[in-house]
Design an enzyme around this catalytic site. Sequence first.
Site, short mmCIF file in Angstrom:
data_model
loop_
_atom_site.label_atom_id
_atom_site.label_comp_id
_atom_site.label_asym_id
_atom_site.label_seq_id
_atom_site.Cartn_x
_atom_site.Cartn_y
_atom_site.Cartn_z
N SER A 100 0.83 -1.21 0.00
CA SER A 100 0.00 0.00 0.00
C SER A 100 0.87 1.26 0.00
O SER A 100 0.60 2.21 -0.73
CB SER A 100 -0.92 0.01 1.23
OG SER A 100 -1.82 -1.06 1.19
N ASP A 123 -8.98 -5.36 5.03
CA ASP A 123 -8.07 -6.43 4.65
C ASP A 123 -7.71 -7.35 5.81
O ASP A 123 -7.09 -8.39 5.61
CB ASP A 123 -6.78 -5.85 4.05
CG ASP A 123 -6.98 -5.33 2.63
OD1 ASP A 123 -8.00 -5.70 2.02
OD2 ASP A 123 -6.14 -4.57 2.15
N LYS A 134 0.69 -11.94 -4.99
CA LYS A 134 0.07 -10.62 -5.14
C LYS A 134 0.54 -9.65 -4.06
O LYS A 134 0.69 -8.45 -4.31
CB LYS A 134 -1.45 -10.74 -5.12
CG LYS A 134 -2.18 -9.41 -5.33
CD LYS A 134 -3.67 -9.64 -5.43
CE LYS A 134 -4.41 -8.30 -5.49
NZ LYS A 134 -4.06 -7.52 -6.68
#
Length: 407
Positions: free
Chosen positions: A22, A287, A388
């Site tokens: 992020s 998340d 990912k």
Amino acid sequence: MKYLLIPPTALQGTVVLPTSKSISNRVLIINALAESDMPIEGVSDCDDTRVMLNVLQSNDTAFDVGAAGTSMRFLTAFLSKIVGKWEITGSERMKNRPIKLLVDALNELGAKIEYIEKEGYPPLRIYGSALQGGRIEMQGNVSSQYISALLMLAPTMQQGLRLVLQGDIISVPYIQMTIKIMEQFGIQSYWKDNEIYIPNQAYTPVPFVVEGDWSAASYWYEMLALAPQGEVELKGLYKDSVQGDAAIATIFEHIGVKTKFTKQGVILSKKAPKKGKLVYNFVNQPDLAQTCVVCCCLLGIPFYFSGLQSLKIKETDRIYALVTELKKLGYVVHQKDNSILEFNNERCDVATEQSIDTYDDHRMAMAFAPACIKVGEISINEPHVVTKSYPNFWVDLQSLGFTLHQM
């Protein structure tokens, strides 16, 4: 492909966590807008960030970001101000993830973006040029990545940006993260109530160090909570982190893990879980939801988790995926209003084969992998999806004694 996981008898060791994707993705966009040649240390090695780097360093005009949702949103905004004609697409799942609100906002601010196939969804054709900016309104309960994409572009707009957020604002820590990183690059912003104002100004190139990923840390919290004994050191985490997911330390105080901060990161140890139902609103940390849902079920901790509306439009429909896969392990979780998951220790028959589907979702794989500690062994289908966000996840598990058999 699948992995069969067998747990160690005790969980003991040290893990060097991946850096935050992020933060990495935001810094890469801001660094490009600053036209900076200053070093960025510790850029994440995950799929999402590699996609971002490939596009920013490419001489092409057409890009495929695969399943990288953050890259799709941030790059859509970024390319809208870079003079030229661009096309951006992604995986089949990406082509069904909405982007209309961001495109509408950018077009209102002076961009020219068209849909190549389905209205409201990628792929997109972007005619990049200088953006006028000004005042726009947007619902506050949309993906924070839409908001962050606009904010990072705001200083480069001729009139700056006055963004008025309507209704409830979700994922506030991610918006705050964006603003704090922008501040480190010299940008002044003003946020009062539901309005964020960023005037036209220049980014200042600065060196930057990316911190460890608190989202990745959450799976080690889960493992220790499930383990009969052990202690785990996680390196790279900051106590004064800009990441909202640092809240995992507080959440797991209830579930049974104590956090001790050090100069290198944190040391996790076992503690008695608190009694009673765990009630938590994940609107600011969506998340972390999968980690907490799976862990609480396995520990028999009843919960009422709200604020999960954004889980429907992630890499998969995470609410459906959680309910479906937990049934295989014998746990009945109820969903309400596409935003609430509740567990009251209701059980069902365990599936004959405890093989967990991952739905092309990295967090499904990592949230369910620790379940082997409770059930003895478990199979994870398509385990490669972890690349990912946490490419070394399986390697780190093996380093702490987990056994993996490829099947």
